[in-house]
Design an enzyme around this catalytic site. Structure first.
Site, PDB file in Angstrom:
ATOM      1  N   GLU A   1      56.928  40.063  62.386  1.00 49.86           N
ATOM      2  CA  GLU A   1      55.941  40.263  63.460  1.00 49.86           C
ATOM      3  C   GLU A   1      56.080  41.651  64.085  1.00 49.86           C
ATOM      4  O   GLU A   1      57.192  42.125  64.372  1.00 49.86           O
ATOM      5  CB  GLU A   1      56.127  39.185  64.549  1.00 49.86           C
ATOM      6  CG  GLU A   1      55.146  39.360  65.715  1.00 49.86           C
ATOM      7  CD  GLU A   1      55.041  38.152  66.639  1.00 49.86           C
ATOM      8  OE1 GLU A   1      55.649  37.107  66.353  1.00 49.86           O
ATOM      9  OE2 GLU A   1      54.330  38.272  67.652  1.00 49.86           O
TER      10      GLU A   1
ATOM     11  N   LYS B   1      60.714  26.732  61.623  1.00 46.14           N
ATOM     12  CA  LYS B   1      60.816  28.187  61.727  1.00 46.14           C
ATOM     13  C   LYS B   1      61.702  28.521  62.910  1.00 46.14           C
ATOM     14  O   LYS B   1      61.645  27.831  63.941  1.00 46.14           O
ATOM     15  CB  LYS B   1      59.432  28.824  61.914  1.00 46.14           C
ATOM     16  CG  LYS B   1      59.505  30.336  62.112  1.00 46.14           C
ATOM     17  CD  LYS B   1      58.150  31.012  61.946  1.00 46.14           C
ATOM     18  CE  LYS B   1      57.275  31.001  63.171  1.00 46.14           C
ATOM     19  NZ  LYS B   1      57.846  31.642  64.365  1.00 46.14           N
TER      20      LYS B   1
ATOM     21  N   SER C   1      53.925  29.461  70.281  1.00 47.17           N
ATOM     22  CA  SER C   1      52.847  30.134  71.022  1.00 47.17           C
ATOM     23  C   SER C   1      51.996  29.105  71.763  1.00 47.17           C
ATOM     24  O   SER C   1      51.227  29.467  72.654  1.00 47.17           O
ATOM     25  CB  SER C   1      51.963  30.945  70.068  1.00 47.17           C
ATOM     26  OG  SER C   1      51.540  30.153  68.978  1.00 47.17           O
TER      27      SER C   1
ATOM     28  N   GLU D   1      63.626  32.058  65.059  1.00 48.08           N
ATOM     29  CA  GLU D   1      63.689  33.518  65.227  1.00 48.08           C
ATOM     30  C   GLU D   1      65.124  34.007  65.124  1.00 48.08           C
ATOM     31  O   GLU D   1      66.053  33.313  65.547  1.00 48.08           O
ATOM     32  CB  GLU D   1      63.154  33.903  66.620  1.00 48.08           C
ATOM     33  CG  GLU D   1      61.694  33.611  66.819  1.00 48.08           C
ATOM     34  CD  GLU D   1      61.195  34.007  68.208  1.00 48.08           C
ATOM     35  OE1 GLU D   1      61.951  34.645  68.981  1.00 48.08           O
ATOM     36  OE2 GLU D   1      60.041  33.665  68.527  1.00 48.08           O
TER      37      GLU D   1
HETATM   38  O1  KIV Z   1      54.527  30.957  67.760  1.00 52.32           O
HETATM   39  C1  KIV Z   1      53.762  31.451  66.929  1.00 52.32           C
HETATM   40  O2  KIV Z   1      52.542  31.200  66.913  1.00 52.32           O
HETATM   41  C2  KIV Z   1      54.333  32.334  65.936  1.00 52.32           C
HETATM   42  C3  KIV Z   1      53.384  33.144  65.121  1.00 52.32           C
HETATM   43  C4  KIV Z   1      52.760  34.156  65.971  1.00 52.32           C
HETATM   44  C5  KIV Z   1      54.041  33.718  63.929  1.00 52.32           C
HETATM   45  O3  KIV Z   1      55.514  32.417  65.807  1.00 52.32           O
END
Ligand code: KIV
Length: 284
Positions: A189, A120, A52, A122
């Protein structure tokens, strides 16, 4: 401001965080810089360097243009500020989808060059092999299901997921598959509450919700959203501060005082005495 590690509290390892399932709720926030990480770390179980940052820090229209170099630079900064609090770094679009080997090469770079605890990524069943590949090779993975911002073009916008029966079932399948593949936790999410609740009951790892209700095992928010830095934020964001107004008022006062000459005052100057007298030239 001091940039020394922020926290003295004993912080937990990734296996310890995984073991909190059903015992306690986990609080996670995004962070993109060292000073912010230093402020957040004492209060959070984990910090997320989310992709983000593309929108929040760089003003990009989506997360898609975010590069591995951006994630590594911001990840390293956040780790420097976070002290012992575990930091999770997002794998950016294009850095892991091609193959488990591509994902390993880039995830290893992220771990080595930032010092973070986990990555992390997706995806659902299509990412199961990659999650297993990384987890078996010492790279803890936080999964991310439901509304996946890197899939914005495929989803046709940022829409709540799981409203239709087939969509509901597909997300449920994605969640159980990534958990079985070895993810230590998962972000859920933008899904309807019954789906988040059902996934949370079904999987043995913590679910961290964002726009996915209090049924999850923990919560995450984008820091700039919850501090009130933007005029518009999604419905699921609770604004815990109004920093946009605070900053705007402060900057307007500064500019006015510069223009009317009241800043800087004596208190902000190094000495107001007249310049030291010149020593008389020595006669030879
Ligand atoms: O990129 C991000 O900030 C995220 C969160 C919104 C979980 O993946």
């Amino acid at each position: 401001m001091s940039h020394s590690p922020a926290t003295t509290a004993s912080k937990r390892s990734i296996p310890q965080l995984r073991a909190t399932k059903g015992v306690e709720k986990l609080a996670m926030l995004t962070a993109y810089t060292a000073p912010m990480a230093e402020l957040l770390a004492p209060h959070c179980d984990m910090l997320l360097v989310g992709d983000s940052l593309g929108m929040v820090v760089y003003g990009l229209p989506s997360t898609l243009p975010v590069t591995l170099e951006m994630m590594i630079n911001h990840g390293a900064a956040v780790v420097r500020g976070a002290g012992a609090t575990p930091v999770i770094v997002d794998m950016p679009f294009g850095s892991y989808q091609a193959s488990p080997e591509q994902a390993f090469t880039n995830a290893a770079r992220i771990l080595q060059e930032t010092g973070c605890a986990a990555v992390k990524l997706e995806g659902g069943a299509e990412m199961a092999e990659t999650i297993r590949f990384l987890s078996d090779r010492a790279i803890p993975v936080m999964a991310h299901v439901g509304l996946m911002p890197q899939h914005v073009n495929q989803m046709g916008g940022f829409k709540t997921q799981g409203k239709e029966a087939d969509d509901y079932a597909a997300i449920q399948h994605a969640a159980t598959t990534v958990a079985a593949a070895g993810a230590f936790a998962m972000v859920i999410e933008g899904v309807v509450e019954p789906l988040a609740a059902e996934i949370t009951r079904q999987v043995s790892i913590p679910t961290i919700g964002i726009g996915a209700s209090a049924a999850c095992d923990g919560q995450v928010l984008v820091i700039d959203d919850m501090l009130g830095m933007f005029t518009h934020a999604p419905r699921f964001v609770k604004k815990y501060a109004a920093l946009r107004e605070t900053i705007s008022t402060a900057v307007a006062s500064y500019a006015a005082e510069v223009k009317n000459g009241s800043f800087p005052s004596d208190a902000h100057c190094y000495g107001t005495v007249t310049a030291p007298k010149k020593k008389p030239a020595r006669r030879s």
